[in-house]
Write a protein that holds these residues in place. Sequence first.
Motif, PDB file in Angstrom:
ATOM      1  N   HIS A  86      32.043  30.258  32.911  1.00 18.59           N
ATOM      2  CA  HIS A  86      32.368  31.428  33.621  1.00 18.59           C
ATOM      3  C   HIS A  86      32.404  31.462  35.249  1.00 18.59           C
ATOM      4  O   HIS A  86      33.189  32.223  35.830  1.00 18.59           O
ATOM      5  CB  HIS A  86      31.081  32.242  33.274  1.00 18.59           C
ATOM      6  N   VAL A  87      31.556  30.332  35.682  1.00 14.79           N
ATOM      7  CA  VAL A  87      31.541  30.296  37.309  1.00 14.79           C
ATOM      8  C   VAL A  87      32.676  30.089  37.656  1.00 14.79           C
ATOM      9  O   VAL A  87      33.356  30.612  38.532  1.00 14.79           O
ATOM     10  CB  VAL A  87      30.194  29.821  37.836  1.00 14.79           C
ATOM     11  N   GLY A 123      37.645  30.891  40.860  1.00 13.32           N
ATOM     12  CA  GLY A 123      39.216  30.893  41.041  1.00 13.32           C
ATOM     13  C   GLY A 123      40.079  32.272  41.393  1.00 13.32           C
ATOM     14  O   GLY A 123      40.794  32.359  42.114  1.00 13.32           O
ATOM     15  N   GLU A 124      39.451  33.382  40.502  1.00  7.67           N
ATOM     16  CA  GLU A 124      39.826  34.770  40.779  1.00  7.67           C
ATOM     17  C   GLU A 124      39.554  35.114  42.250  1.00  7.67           C
ATOM     18  O   GLU A 124      40.442  35.768  42.919  1.00  7.67           O
ATOM     19  CB  GLU A 124      39.426  35.571  39.674  1.00  7.67           C
ATOM     20  N   PHE A 125      38.295  34.650  42.611  1.00  6.58           N
ATOM     21  CA  PHE A 125      37.854  35.205  43.830  1.00  6.58           C
ATOM     22  C   PHE A 125      38.726  34.561  45.113  1.00  6.58           C
ATOM     23  O   PHE A 125      39.153  35.268  45.878  1.00  6.58           O
ATOM     24  CB  PHE A 125      36.485  34.888  44.233  1.00  6.58           C
ATOM     25  N   VAL A 179      36.318  27.580  48.381  1.00  4.76           N
ATOM     26  CA  VAL A 179      35.124  27.302  47.880  1.00  4.76           C
ATOM     27  C   VAL A 179      35.003  25.860  47.057  1.00  4.76           C
ATOM     28  O   VAL A 179      35.972  25.347  46.518  1.00  4.76           O
ATOM     29  CB  VAL A 179      34.812  28.323  46.429  1.00  4.76           C
ATOM     30  N   GLN A 180      33.927  25.464  47.076  1.00  7.23           N
ATOM     31  CA  GLN A 180      33.757  24.102  46.449  1.00  7.23           C
ATOM     32  C   GLN A 180      32.422  24.429  45.521  1.00  7.23           C
ATOM     33  O   GLN A 180      31.195  24.883  45.730  1.00  7.23           O
ATOM     34  CB  GLN A 180      33.074  22.876  47.428  1.00  7.23           C
ATOM     35  N   ARG A 193      31.677  41.132  37.918  1.00  6.29           N
ATOM     36  CA  ARG A 193      32.477  40.604  36.662  1.00  6.29           C
ATOM     37  C   ARG A 193      32.071  39.522  35.747  1.00  6.29           C
ATOM     38  O   ARG A 193      32.374  39.662  34.524  1.00  6.29           O
ATOM     39  CB  ARG A 193      33.605  39.609  37.638  1.00  6.29           C
ATOM     40  N   LEU A 194      30.807  39.023  36.193  1.00  2.00           N
ATOM     41  CA  LEU A 194      30.009  38.232  35.478  1.00  2.00           C
ATOM     42  C   LEU A 194      29.611  38.699  33.772  1.00  2.00           C
ATOM     43  O   LEU A 194      29.796  38.240  32.650  1.00  2.00           O
ATOM     44  CB  LEU A 194      28.796  37.504  35.818  1.00  2.00           C
TER      45      LEU A 194
END
Length: 287
Positions: free
Chosen positions: A86-87, A92-94, A103-104, A272-273
């Motif tokens: 999920h994360v 990816g969307e963000f 983002v890493q 979203r989560l």
Amino acid sequence: MSSRELECSLPVVSKRFSSLERRLDARLVHRGTRRLVLTSEGELFAARLETILDQVRELEDVVTHRAGDLRGSILVQATLGLGRAHVAPLLGEFTAAQPEVSVQLRTSALPLRPHRHEFDLAVHVGTPPDSSLRMRRLAKNRRVPCAAPSYVEQRGMPERIEDLAGHDCIVLRENDGDFALWRFGDARNPRQVRVRGRLSSNDGDVVTGWALQGYGVIMRSEWQIRAHLESGALVRVLPDVPTPPADIYALRSDDVHVPRRISKLIKYLAARLPDRIAGLGLSRRER
């Protein structure tokens, strides 16, 4: 960050650290043959310096009238299963919506070590291990005992918590907790039982796979086994006995200044989560 990421050789990085150490009159790194490791003073200096740089970047955005844009990098840490399922898709969307943000994601079965400043944001299941961290609940969650119908047919359904001590229980070894101590009840009436079994792993997917094959009872998060419960591949054990919350939190250091890109990401995950773990925010391919 490695010397390769800085596009410098290790000797060059070491030389720059030496110059900074002379100016500060403090030792910032322990030097090895192949790596440099920050001292406690180095970790403190790096953390405070990153905060100052974030403030400078945001000031630049205000001066250049780009305050609406998000810029910079975010290091996110998450557990293996939740991070993969999920994360990672949400990150990816963000980033797709924020082209100036990188983002890493680091997934790990190891416990959080906030004093090492190893993340900007951590997504954690259950009670945070360090009270000094700021936290925001992203989604509600509970851990659920369950087993395959084939196991229940062979070994019978436990009727009391104490009955679990006589069953094959598959243990998930994550973080630094007492893995074999399963907790039930609530804050007013906490209960627990020590379980036993021949199978254990630090990988939640492996543990769930063993349960699906009928090898024993597991205690897993609702987000992870909901689809198996709905399909009947797993059935709840002791369905009338409550289990304590194991909610999902966003954790960050207790700093006065929080970069906007991090606060925006936390808000995005909180929005979203919950739908994703309920199966409402999954793409057709992920289903």
